[in-house]
Design a protein around this motif. Structure first.
Motif: not given
Length: 225
Positions: A27-31, A58-67, A153-167
């Protein structure tokens, strides 16, 4: 390599990590990649998206990825090209991806359980093959990624738990517009009514294929012959 192809490779690496389960070190590399890309966003409208990604941890990313992808309490965003093409995993898009990979000097690491047509793997493969064979990279985009990427891309944008993934999805949308222009490939014609993927997702409960709790792919897992 031309500067534009170096930039393409870098973006595909960035997208690949976003759709693979990564540990805190990765995640640090990705960041760090985000910080570099944020200095020159593809267009000014993406500055806010890069700012939000720069601020995520990382914690927010991991949580949203799972959701978004793995939580069975809500319909997940499908991660394979085949699902958007046929409404199921392991379809003809996987066969297409495997056939194109066989034309290259790369092979999937035997330890990697991820399907060849899952977006995390496809993006990793694109990042690798761009450096060695632009013709094969063009085929992978034309026949596997291009027909289905818009709906993903559209599915990522409209998913109810998507905040980081909307970006991430907003950045992808602009990137793939540019990718089509660069490769001179038209976007697929959007069909009216529900898509094949939407029809499949309505047959609840939908659970994605997960051979292990998490499967991950790294660029280095695409090993040369």
């Amino acid at each position: 390599m031309q500067d534009i192809d170096i930039s393409r490779k870098y973006f595909y690496e960035f997208f690949s990590k976003a759709f693979n389960f990564i540990d805190e070190y990765e995640f640090k590399i990705w960041h760090e990649q985000i910080l570099v890309l944020a200095q020159k966003p593809l267009e000014d409208s993406l500055m806010g998206d890069f700012k939000n990604l720069c601020e995520c941890d990382f914690e927010n990313f991991k949580s949203e990825q799972n959701a978004v992808f793995f939580d069975f309490s809500y319909v997940n965003v499908p991660m394979s090209a085949s699902f958007y093409d046929e409404g199921r995993d392991d379809g003809k898009m996987k066969l297409q991806a495997c056939e194109i990979m066989r034309k290259s000097q790369f092979r999937k690491n035997e330890k990697c359980r991820q399907s060849e047509d899952e977006f995390g793997f496809l993006f990793a493969f694109m990042a690798s093959v761009i450096e060695y064979d632009l013709k094969i990279a063009e085929q992978l985009f034309r026949f596997v990624i291009n027909p289905v990427i818009d709906e993903f891309i559209q599915k990522l944008q409209i998913h109810k738990n998507s905040k980081i993934y909307v970006c991430i999805a907003n950045i992808m949308k602009v990137f793939f517009i540019n990718e089509r222009a660069y490769l001179e490939i038209q976007a697929p014609i959007k069909k009216e009514g529900k898509s094949i993927a939407d029809e499949a997702l309505q047959r609840l409960p939908y659970e994605p294929r997960l051979p292990t709790k998490f499967s991950k792919t790294h660029i280095e897992e695409l090993s040369k012959l």
